[in-house]
Design an enzyme around this catalytic site. Sequence first.
Site, short mmCIF file in Angstrom:
data_model
loop_
_atom_site.label_atom_id
_atom_site.label_comp_id
_atom_site.label_asym_id
_atom_site.label_seq_id
_atom_site.Cartn_x
_atom_site.Cartn_y
_atom_site.Cartn_z
NE ARG A 116 -3.24 2.18 3.21
CZ ARG A 116 -4.00 2.30 4.29
NH1 ARG A 116 -4.12 1.29 5.13
NH2 ARG A 116 -4.67 3.41 4.56
CG ASN A 169 -1.23 3.14 14.08
OD1 ASN A 169 -0.49 3.98 13.61
ND2 ASN A 169 -2.52 3.34 14.23
CG ASP A 230 9.94 19.21 23.70
OD1 ASP A 230 9.00 18.69 23.07
OD2 ASP A 230 9.87 19.54 24.90
N GLY A 245 -0.19 10.66 15.66
CA GLY A 245 0.06 10.01 16.95
C GLY A 245 -1.00 10.40 17.95
CB THR A 248 2.98 13.55 21.56
OG1 THR A 248 2.85 12.35 22.30
CG2 THR A 248 4.36 14.10 21.68
N GLY A 249 0.79 15.31 20.04
CA GLY A 249 0.54 16.26 18.97
C GLY A 249 0.00 17.58 19.49
CD GLU A 264 -5.00 10.31 12.55
OE1 GLU A 264 -5.45 10.26 13.73
OE2 GLU A 264 -4.54 9.33 11.95
NE ARG A 297 -7.64 0.18 10.94
CZ ARG A 297 -8.96 0.34 10.84
NH1 ARG A 297 -9.79 -0.22 11.72
NH2 ARG A 297 -9.47 1.08 9.88
CB CYS A 298 -6.37 6.94 14.25
SG CYS A 298 -4.66 7.11 14.67
CB THR A 299 -9.92 4.95 11.19
OG1 THR A 299 -8.97 3.95 10.84
CG2 THR A 299 -9.50 6.29 10.64
CD GLU A 391 -7.74 7.12 20.30
OE1 GLU A 391 -7.67 6.61 19.19
OE2 GLU A 391 -6.88 7.90 20.72
O1 G3P Z 1 -4.25 4.94 12.99
C1 G3P Z 1 -3.91 5.47 11.78
C2 G3P Z 1 -5.09 5.82 10.95
O2 G3P Z 1 -4.67 6.67 9.97
C3 G3P Z 1 -5.87 4.64 10.45
O3 G3P Z 1 -5.63 4.25 9.16
O4 G3P Z 1 -5.92 2.88 7.15
O5 G3P Z 1 -6.35 1.89 9.40
O6 G3P Z 1 -7.91 3.55 8.48
P1 G3P Z 1 -6.51 3.06 8.51
#
Ligand code: G3P
Length: 496
Positions: A116, A169, A230, A245, A248-249, A264, A297-299, A391
């Site tokens: 990918r 991740n 930093d 991340g 920290t962001g 993100e 995963r963030c999503t 989360e």
């Molecule tokens: O956690 C990272 C975020 O960008 C998720 O990506 O491809 O798993 O939806 P994806």
Amino acid sequence: MAGTGVFADIFDGDAYKYYSDGEWKKSSSGKTVAIINPTTRKTQYKVQACTQEEVNKVMELAKTAQKSWAKTPLWKRAELLHKAAAILKEHKAPIAECLVKEIAKPAKDSVTEVVRSGDLVSYCAEEGVRILGEGKFLVSDSFPGNERTKYCLTSKVPLGVILAIPPFNYPVNLAVSKIAPALIAGNSLVLKPPTQGAVSCLHMVHCFHLAGFPNGLISCVTGKGSEIGDFLTMHPGVNCISFTGGDTGIAISKKAGMIPLQMELGGKDACIVLEDADLDLVASNIIKGGFSYSGQRCTAVKVVLVMESVADALVEKVKAKVAKLTVGAPEDDSDITPVVSESSANFIEGLVKDAKEKGATFCQEYKREGNLIWPLLLDNVRPDMRIAWEEPFGPVLPVIRINSIEEGIHHCNASNFGLQGCVFTKDVNKAILISDAMETGTVQINSAPARGPDHFPFQGLKDSGIGSQGVTNSINMMTKIKTTVINLPTPSYTMG
Ligand code: G3P
């Protein structure tokens, strides 16, 4: 195999080197940082603990290299990116091996991440050639009071040095999603990989090295956040930060200077399920969305908000699918693998204990061995439980039963996050109304949240981020508009 063959230069037999001035180097600190394998919980790799002087050096090199890179024809920049993409895909096996060992990503998903990433780099090269090859031409007489005496030419110019900080991740994919747009737009790039994922990143960077990018244009420094974190993000040589991340962001965005930021920072993606939803489709998407890569995963689907009347049926269907998930080592391609670190596992356990004390219904028994946590569905979760808002970044999914659509939207919007969300219904009109009401960067209708395909815009509201990603948006974000105005002594009208 990792660190051998074409990758031999990046490894000294004990530790992986860092990349500066087109060469692989050992840090003058003489120190290394250990990377713990989440499965064995033993040291798997070591990387250089770079110093602040080494960071200063890569910044200086990046500044110089960028000047000539910006003068490199766009087609040539694209050609090198296509070459890097091909090399990356050719060497997917050793890079995937690192992902398995460093972040316990299942073997097949690790290969997918590398492939990918190669595709993303190629797409970015193609998109860059198109969108950066275009500018705008404005004439002055469209604004009141002006004759046609001014011709304004606009083009996109690079920002300078981009600092890229990807998360653990997707250390490869979320690194190239920053590197490729930066480079095609004529910027130089300094990469600070996450500690877990650093060796995968170093292998990926070597693919760019093999493609033949100029020395100093790309650098990769590894080390302790406390020493160079930093220092990097507040460095005067940085012209833009692209970070993915956690919290920290937020700290970075407060400390960074007057430079563009792309951030993100996670999400608490809600899955709203209406009475008319196809519950089999919902259950499959909850499994895919909530439990793939063990929820890291963030999503990921992080809270299910289901109408009470269909909740029992949905929970039964999800329970049946959870029972089929395989749990074990990433090498065996298990569905559920150990979470990235012991502290992460402890944090997840804290959320589970809080839910237990406050009376959530456990659909499975809670089970943990080391960093491996068995998939867990928590029903009858209420807003006073931490899991309703926080989360877990692990394979634990709360279900909140709702009595109205408004209640679902209210819960979603009360979150400090706003990355993605999803709604399941056969009524497209309701789906659109709900999508518009949800305060998130993206709403998926009848599918789990996901960032990809990688050219789609990807953005979060509130604490989920700043700016928008996706190939086109990232290229644009890493450029500035430059205009040149030609002033004519007398008005000139086309065909006039
Ligand atoms: O956690 C990272 C975020 O960008 C998720 O990506 O491809 O798993 O939806 P994806």
